[in-house]
Motif scaffolding. Structure first.
Motif, short mmCIF file in Angstrom:
data_model
loop_
_atom_site.label_atom_id
_atom_site.label_comp_id
_atom_site.label_asym_id
_atom_site.label_seq_id
_atom_site.Cartn_x
_atom_site.Cartn_y
_atom_site.Cartn_z
N PHE A 37 30.96 41.93 47.57
CA PHE A 37 32.40 42.00 47.86
C PHE A 37 33.05 40.61 47.94
O PHE A 37 34.12 40.39 47.35
N ASP A 38 32.43 39.68 48.66
CA ASP A 38 33.08 38.40 48.95
C ASP A 38 33.38 37.60 47.69
O ASP A 38 34.50 37.11 47.50
N GLU A 39 32.36 37.42 46.85
CA GLU A 39 32.53 36.56 45.68
C GLU A 39 33.59 37.07 44.71
O GLU A 39 34.49 36.31 44.32
N PRO A 40 33.57 38.34 44.29
CA PRO A 40 34.63 38.80 43.38
C PRO A 40 36.00 38.89 44.06
O PRO A 40 37.03 38.70 43.40
N ARG A 41 36.02 39.15 45.35
CA ARG A 41 37.31 39.23 46.05
C ARG A 41 38.01 37.89 46.08
O ARG A 41 39.25 37.81 45.96
N LEU A 42 37.25 36.79 46.22
CA LEU A 42 37.83 35.46 46.35
C LEU A 42 37.78 34.67 45.05
O LEU A 42 38.02 33.46 45.06
N PHE A 43 37.47 35.33 43.93
CA PHE A 43 37.38 34.60 42.66
C PHE A 43 38.73 34.12 42.19
O PHE A 43 38.83 33.13 41.45
N ASP A 44 39.80 34.80 42.57
CA ASP A 44 41.16 34.33 42.28
C ASP A 44 42.02 34.52 43.52
O ASP A 44 41.58 35.06 44.53
N GLN A 45 43.25 34.06 43.45
CA GLN A 45 44.12 34.11 44.61
C GLN A 45 44.63 35.52 44.90
O GLN A 45 44.91 35.86 46.05
N ALA A 46 44.76 36.35 43.87
CA ALA A 46 45.28 37.71 44.07
C ALA A 46 44.28 38.60 44.80
O ALA A 46 44.66 39.42 45.63
N GLY A 47 43.02 38.46 44.47
CA GLY A 47 42.00 39.27 45.12
C GLY A 47 41.99 40.72 44.70
O GLY A 47 41.54 41.59 45.45
N GLN A 48 42.48 41.00 43.49
CA GLN A 48 42.55 42.38 43.00
C GLN A 48 41.47 42.70 41.97
O GLN A 48 41.42 43.81 41.46
N GLY A 49 40.63 41.73 41.63
CA GLY A 49 39.61 41.96 40.61
C GLY A 49 40.11 41.74 39.21
O GLY A 49 39.53 42.30 38.27
N GLY A 50 41.14 40.93 39.05
CA GLY A 50 41.66 40.66 37.72
C GLY A 50 42.86 41.53 37.38
O GLY A 50 43.10 42.58 38.00
N ALA A 51 43.62 41.10 36.37
CA ALA A 51 44.81 41.85 35.97
C ALA A 51 44.46 43.23 35.46
O ALA A 51 45.18 44.21 35.69
N ASP A 52 43.34 43.35 34.76
CA ASP A 52 42.88 44.63 34.23
C ASP A 52 41.67 45.16 34.99
O ASP A 52 40.91 45.98 34.48
N ARG A 53 41.48 44.64 36.22
CA ARG A 53 40.34 45.02 37.05
C ARG A 53 39.01 44.73 36.33
O ARG A 53 38.06 45.49 36.43
N GLN A 54 38.96 43.59 35.62
CA GLN A 54 37.77 43.30 34.83
C GLN A 54 36.58 42.84 35.66
O GLN A 54 35.45 42.85 35.17
#
Length: 334
Positions: A256-273
């Motif tokens: 959970f932590d690493e993908p959640r904080l990979f960008d500032q939005a914390g949504q898993g990417g624009a296309d949830r990639q």
């Protein structure tokens, strides 16, 4: 006159018959109870704590998953398996499941191999062994937030150091935050950075428990270091490898932590990639839907997936253990 006397039989009870059955004292009863009950009392704190923090939340989550449970409104009506049906029909859930398994494979598989190699190096006669062994564990101590922020900058699409290095050797810049596989590789590198050192120490402890007589016999047979590693070290590490694989599987599916904080939005990417199952669970429970019932259904689906993989690991463990055990056959009697 001759008189014949016959011995008279004494029908009185003997002294043993006069004794009353001995009563067991209270202290003796307490001693027997102490022997029978004390072992269970000694281990009871673990089971009590496990029931409070493990079984009760699991059962309560199952209860919540059967109801319409809103974050603000609270418990609603009983809906049965409706929440599970809704979750299984959502494309984002299947995207999260795909991303979870992809990141898990990209992180756990290289993690085990690299940890074994580093442990073998640390097990050799090196100078300042303690320094190197402590240094290997330092990434594990670093907070996941700090690791995610650092790697997020390293893998930035425009100004990241990784793309700068690739550009210096003539390789086109990689869109780490846009491409599915590239984002999974970047997140897997964070996971490997944190957990390789931890698994290295586990393998190192197992290597130090290997009898040195086996290495001496291999040296006498003319085996070099590489041959000793594959013929002696790796077979003796089989139970430890199984343990690390099982724990990595459970932890990898709950990332959970690493993908959640990979960008500032914390949504898993624009296309949830790169959105994982746990991120989807958080989005359903605390996002726009605020549905605890559906979030609990996601949690139970993930729990069942982990159980299935644990059973597969258990069957493979038994098969590997039976294959590695010495085979002894009984001779038939003629």
């Amino acid at each position: 006159m001759v008189t014949s006397t016959t011995p008279k039989l004494d029908h009185r009870p003997s002294r043993s018959d006069d004794r009353q059955p001995r009563r067991v004292g209270l202290s003796q009863r307490l001693g027997r109870w102490d022997v029978k009950i004390s072992p269970y009392l000694y281990i009871s704190p673990f089971f009590i704590l496990f029931a409070i923090v493990g079984l009760f939340p699991l059962g309560y989550t199952a209860f919540v998953s059967m109801h319409k449970w809103h974050l603000i409104g609270g418990q609603g009506e009983f809906v049965g398996l409706e929440n599970f049906t809704y979750v299984l029909q959502q494309p984002n859930f299947w995207k999260g499941l795909r991303n979870t398994f992809s990141i898990f494979l990209l992180s756990s598989v290289p993690q085990v191999f690299i940890a074994i190699v580093i442990a073998a190096v640390l097990d050799a006669n090196l100078r300042a062994k303690t320094f190197w062994r402590m240094g290997v564990l330092l990434p594990f101590i670093v907070a996941p937030v700090a690791v995610s922020l650092i790697f997020g900058k390293l893998f930035a699409s425009d100004s990241g150091m990784i793309n700068s290095i690739l550009g210096s050797v003539g390789i086109d810049a990689i869109r780490w935050h846009a491409d599915v596989l590239a984002s999974h590789v970047a997140i897997a590198s964070m996971v490997n950075f944190r957990w390789i050192g931890y698994n290295t120490l586990i393998f190192l402890a197992a290597m130090q428990a290997v009898p040195r007589d086996l290495y001496e016999a291999a040296i006498l047979d003319g085996a070099n270091r590489l041959r000793q590693f594959f013929s002696v070290t790796v077979p003796m590490l089989r139970p430890t490898i199984i343990f690390v694989v099982v724990t990595s599987t459970i932890g990898g599916l709950q990332i959970f932590d690493e993908p959640r904080l990979f960008d500032q939005a914390g949504q898993g990417g624009a296309d949830r990639q790169w959105m994982t199952v746990t991120m989807y669970l958080y989005e359903v429970g605390w996002g726009a839907q605020k549905s605890f019932g559906r979030a609990a259904a996601v949690a139970w689906i993930l729990f069942l997936i982990i159980i299935v993989l644990a059973l597969i690991n258990f069957s493979l463990t038994r098969r590997i253990a039976s294959d590695g055990a010495p085979k002894t056959g009984k001779k038939k009697k003629r």
